[in-house]
Design a protein around this motif. Structure first.
Motif, mmCIF file in Angstrom:
data_model
loop_
_atom_site.group_PDB
_atom_site.id
_atom_site.type_symbol
_atom_site.label_atom_id
_atom_site.label_comp_id
_atom_site.label_asym_id
_atom_site.label_seq_id
_atom_site.Cartn_x
_atom_site.Cartn_y
_atom_site.Cartn_z
ATOM 1 N N THR A 64 15.686 26.391 12.885
ATOM 2 C CA THR A 64 15.641 25.382 11.832
ATOM 3 C C THR A 64 14.248 24.776 11.744
ATOM 4 N N VAL A 65 13.714 24.740 10.528
ATOM 5 C CA VAL A 65 12.436 24.083 10.269
ATOM 6 C C VAL A 65 12.777 22.734 9.627
ATOM 7 N N GLN A 66 12.333 21.661 10.274
ATOM 8 C CA GLN A 66 12.676 20.325 9.783
ATOM 9 C C GLN A 66 11.915 19.982 8.502
ATOM 10 N N ILE A 67 12.609 19.276 7.610
ATOM 11 C CA ILE A 67 11.996 18.757 6.384
ATOM 12 C C ILE A 67 12.173 17.243 6.411
ATOM 13 N N PRO A 68 11.088 16.482 6.592
ATOM 14 C CA PRO A 68 11.208 15.031 6.728
ATOM 15 C C PRO A 68 11.235 14.270 5.401
ATOM 16 N N ASP A 112 18.318 12.354 2.326
ATOM 17 C CA ASP A 112 17.562 13.328 3.116
ATOM 18 C C ASP A 112 17.625 14.705 2.477
ATOM 19 N N GLU A 119 17.799 18.602 3.014
ATOM 20 C CA GLU A 119 18.307 19.438 4.107
ATOM 21 C C GLU A 119 17.189 20.245 4.743
ATOM 22 N N ASP A 120 17.252 20.373 6.076
ATOM 23 C CA ASP A 120 16.290 21.200 6.795
ATOM 24 C C ASP A 120 16.489 22.665 6.402
ATOM 25 N N TYR A 142 7.082 20.028 4.578
ATOM 26 C CA TYR A 142 7.486 20.254 5.963
ATOM 27 C C TYR A 142 6.656 19.444 6.963
ATOM 28 N N GLN A 154 5.415 16.563 9.139
ATOM 29 C CA GLN A 154 5.897 15.308 9.700
ATOM 30 C C GLN A 154 4.806 14.235 9.561
ATOM 31 N N TYR A 186 7.861 20.889 12.601
ATOM 32 C CA TYR A 186 8.796 20.926 13.729
ATOM 33 C C TYR A 186 9.775 22.089 13.565
ATOM 34 N N ASP A 233 13.185 23.876 15.438
ATOM 35 C CA ASP A 233 14.288 23.675 16.382
ATOM 36 C C ASP A 233 15.078 24.976 16.522
#
Length: 113
Positions: free
Chosen positions: A53-57, A64, A66-67, A87, A89, A95, A97
């Motif tokens: 998973t690539v975080q999307i802040p 929010d 979605e990542d 993407y 941060q 990031y 995960d």
């Protein structure tokens, strides 16, 4: 453990061996400094697909975003193209995960200018 930074490998114009310089996926995730020239390489040596998973802040109207889930096929690799600024941060990093890091190796390649 804590999220660890990935070392960025410059990609020469003559190409690069994709299996070289990868590190084991960290249960607490990885990070790398965002630029528009960095790509993420993920190799799965498991006999089953894996999800990264690539975080999307970001948020849109207070909701929010979605990542990004990425499925890595069994015994295969995926090269993700450079990430847009969405993407990035607050600290300037991207990031990554892992749902189950065993059998995954990762690396960051930087395209030449």
């Amino acid at each position: 453990m804590a999220r660890t930074d990935l070392t960025v490998r410059p990609m020469p114009r003559i190409g690069v061996a994709l299996g070289v310089g990868l590190v084991a996926a960290n249960v607490d995730g990885h990070a790398f400094d965002h630029t528009d020239r960095r790509m993420l390489l993920i190799k799965n040596s498991n006999g089953a697909p894996a999800t990264v998973t690539v975080q999307i802040p970001a948020t849109v109207e207070g909701q929010d975003v979605e990542d990004l889930p990425v499925t890595i096929p069994a015994n295969d690799s995926v090269l993700l193209p450079p990430f847009s600024a969405v993407y990035r941060q607050e600290n300037g990093k991207v990031y990554i995960d892992y749902a189950a890091p065993a059998g995954l190796t990762v690396g960051v390649l930087e395209q030449p200018v």
